[in-house]
Design a protein around this motif. Structure first.
Motif, PDB file in Angstrom:
ATOM      1  N   ASP A   1       8.135  29.929  -6.943  1.00 24.01           N
ATOM      2  CA  ASP A   1       7.460  31.456  -6.792  1.00 24.01           C
ATOM      3  C   ASP A   1       6.627  31.723  -5.883  1.00 24.01           C
TER       4      ASP A   1
ATOM      5  N   GLU B   1      11.072  25.638  -9.924  1.00 26.25           N
ATOM      6  CA  GLU B   1      10.975  27.093  -9.878  1.00 26.25           C
ATOM      7  C   GLU B   1       9.856  27.109  -8.585  1.00 26.25           C
TER       8      GLU B   1
ATOM      9  N   ASP C   1      15.431  21.290 -11.571  1.00 26.17           N
ATOM     10  CA  ASP C   1      14.574  22.104 -12.488  1.00 26.17           C
ATOM     11  C   ASP C   1      13.393  22.875 -11.710  1.00 26.17           C
TER      12      ASP C   1
ATOM     13  N   THR D   1      12.273  32.519  -7.437  1.00 20.08           N
ATOM     14  CA  THR D   1      11.967  34.039  -8.104  1.00 20.08           C
ATOM     15  C   THR D   1      12.328  35.216  -7.144  1.00 20.08           C
TER      16      THR D   1
ATOM     17  N   ASN E   1       6.852  25.091 -10.089  1.00 18.12           N
ATOM     18  CA  ASN E   1       6.855  24.953 -11.142  1.00 18.12           C
ATOM     19  C   ASN E   1       7.941  24.281 -11.883  1.00 18.12           C
TER      20      ASN E   1
ATOM     21  N   ILE F   1      17.627  24.192  -7.855  1.00 17.76           N
ATOM     22  CA  ILE F   1      16.203  24.804  -7.822  1.00 17.76           C
ATOM     23  C   ILE F   1      16.487  26.466  -7.913  1.00 17.76           C
ATOM     24  N   THR F   2      15.376  27.037  -8.709  1.00 22.52           N
ATOM     25  CA  THR F   2      15.317  28.683  -8.842  1.00 22.52           C
ATOM     26  C   THR F   2      14.323  29.297  -7.682  1.00 22.52           C
TER      27      THR F   2
ATOM     28  N   LYS G   1      10.309  23.628 -14.584  1.00 25.56           N
ATOM     29  CA  LYS G   1      10.988  24.518 -15.821  1.00 25.56           C
ATOM     30  C   LYS G   1      10.915  23.598 -16.937  1.00 25.56           C
TER      31      LYS G   1
END
Length: 102
Positions: free
Chosen positions: A84, A82, A80, A10, A97, A7-8, A99
């Motif tokens: 934010d 994200e 995947d 931001t 989100n 998981i990204t 990705k």
């Protein structure tokens, strides 16, 4: 179990998470828990954030100085993703989100 970042987060979201950790005085040893709730019906799944201790059924990793845990059985829904943070005039909060959504 330590894994690569599934998981990204931001930079904006990481900054807000760190602010919450400080402001709410979250105790040492707690992780950011990212999860999924629901999934049935037309509404689909809703993603969740909270602070929790690591459990045996979790996978963990660190990103941007934040220790993250994810329940292993939820991983396939979260890869995947994200996380934010948006701060608009009328609304403020975390946004999720996918990705690689098609």
């Amino acid at each position: 179990m330590i894994i690569e970042n599934p998981i990204t987060i931001t930079d904006r979201a990481a900054e807000e998470i760190k602010n919450i950790l400080t402001q709410k005085k979250v105790p040492e040893g707690y992780f950011l828990r990212i999860g999924v709730k629901g999934g049935g019906g037309c509404g689909g799944a809703a993603f969740t954030l909270g602070f929790d201790k690591e459990k045996e059924t979790d996978m963990s990793y660190t990103t941007k100085g934040i220790s993250v845990v994810i329940e292993k059985r939820q991983m396939m829904f979260l890869i995947d993703l994200e996380v934010d943070f948006e701060d608009r005039r009328d609304e403020r909060g975390f946004v999720f989100n996918k990705k690689n959504a098609q």
